[in-house]
Design a protein around this motif. Structure first.
Motif, short mmCIF file in Angstrom:
data_model
loop_
_atom_site.label_atom_id
_atom_site.label_comp_id
_atom_site.label_asym_id
_atom_site.label_seq_id
_atom_site.Cartn_x
_atom_site.Cartn_y
_atom_site.Cartn_z
N ALA A 185 -15.78 -9.42 3.11
CA ALA A 185 -15.69 -9.68 1.68
C ALA A 185 -15.64 -11.20 1.50
O ALA A 185 -15.50 -11.94 2.48
CB ALA A 185 -14.46 -9.03 1.07
N PRO A 204 -11.87 -5.08 -2.75
CA PRO A 204 -12.86 -5.99 -3.35
C PRO A 204 -13.97 -5.21 -4.03
O PRO A 204 -14.32 -4.10 -3.62
CB PRO A 204 -13.40 -6.76 -2.14
CG PRO A 204 -13.19 -5.85 -0.98
CD PRO A 204 -11.94 -5.05 -1.29
N ILE A 219 -14.42 -14.02 -7.36
CA ILE A 219 -14.17 -12.92 -6.43
C ILE A 219 -13.44 -11.85 -7.23
O ILE A 219 -12.41 -12.13 -7.84
CB ILE A 219 -13.30 -13.36 -5.24
CG1 ILE A 219 -13.75 -14.71 -4.68
CG2 ILE A 219 -13.33 -12.30 -4.14
CD1 ILE A 219 -12.79 -15.29 -3.66
N PHE A 221 -11.66 -7.96 -7.75
CA PHE A 221 -10.87 -6.92 -7.07
C PHE A 221 -10.44 -5.87 -8.08
O PHE A 221 -10.35 -6.14 -9.28
CB PHE A 221 -9.61 -7.51 -6.43
CG PHE A 221 -9.87 -8.54 -5.37
CD1 PHE A 221 -9.99 -8.17 -4.04
CD2 PHE A 221 -9.97 -9.88 -5.69
CE1 PHE A 221 -10.22 -9.11 -3.05
CE2 PHE A 221 -10.20 -10.84 -4.71
CZ PHE A 221 -10.33 -10.44 -3.39
#
Length: 276
Positions: A185, A204, A219, A221
């Motif tokens: 990830a 993720p 990023i 999640f």
């Protein structure tokens, strides 16, 4: 989104409802056994085994995020977070090194034993000798700074509901668009509940090489807070061949009132997001 992430989330949702992992040294017949639970301060070797239902050290694990075992160490005041990957010998003894300050610590082993339905997180208390000066919990903030890097957190933790968290990485004010893959990830996020260090499984969204997930600056999640309260979030990300950790303190926000203004935050989350 990775198919097995949805499966994992469904599994964890069914695994004791909203109960986080890591609260027990033994679960489903698997027990975390350290060679020493009293350690001295400094960079110290740590060795341990995962004892299986047959009473023997387990030696077969299914890799999760590229590793057979993820080992997390944090002091009870939430300082000193470390995420390391021990090496296992053929007899089932794992070895690693940790940088330890005096105080009470919690160690976690995040594993998927072969033959077991899903992952387990086992937790154990460790004492590190020496004068202990607990640090106050950092105030909630949406910004973490690590040297030249700034990480901004967007999103809220809602008790009993899956919620999206987005972390945006910049360096010297410029968005980072060349994050390196770390554990399959572009970032690895661990969340711990303040007060008992309950361990949340956070997944993720997307993965490197899937054709849609960009290497930064964002990023994404999905996380489920098992209860109201305060949580500590630790994001590991890799850039310029160095893994860095951004830390956040987050308080949950209540669910929105429904018809007639009644709160339903105490009810179990709907099951429609679980994959079968």
């Amino acid at each position: 989104m990775r198919n097995h992430s949805g499966h994992d989330q469904a599994h964890h949702g069914a695994h004791g409802g909203a109960r986080p992992g890591g609260l027990s040294v033994s679960e489903d017949g698997y027990t975390l056994e350290l060679d020493a639970t009293i350690l001295t301060a400094g960079v110290q070797p740590v060795s341990f085994r995962v004892i299986g239902p047959d009473g023997q050290a387990a030696t077969e694990f299914i890799p999760e995020h590229e590793k057979e075992l993820h080992f997390i160490a944090v002091r009870r005041d939430t300082a000193g977070f470390q995420h390391v990957h021990p090496v296992r010998d053929e007899k089932g003894t794992w070895s690693t090194e940790l940088a330890l300050e005096p105080g009470d610590w919690r160690f976690f082993a995040d594993i998927h034993p072969a033959g077991h339905d899903g992952t387990l997180t086992l937790g154990i208390d460790v004492a590190v000798a020496g004068p202990y000066d607990p640090r106050p919990l950092p105030e909630p903030t949406g910004i973490a700074r690590i040297g030249a890097y700034t990480v901004a957190l967007d999103g809220e933790l809602v008790p009993g509901e899956a919620s999206a968290l987005t972390l945006t990485v910049s360096r010297n004010g410029s968005p980072v668009t060349d994050l390196q893959p770390y554990l399959a990830a572009y970032g690895h996020l661990v969340a711990l509940r303040v007060g008992d260090l309950g361990y949340l499984h956070v997944h993720p969204e997307g993965e490197p090489g899937d054709g849609t997930t960009a290497p930064g600056p964002e990023i994404a999640f999905m996380a489920v807070a098992p209860s109201a309260g305060t949580y500590r979030l630790y994001l590991d990300f890799q850039h310029d061949d160095v893994v860095r950790t951004a830390e956040f303190t987050v308080r949950t926000t209540p669910t929105a009132p429904e018809h007639g203004g009644h709160h339903h935050g105490h009810q179990a989350p709907p099951a429609h997001h679980a994959h079968h």
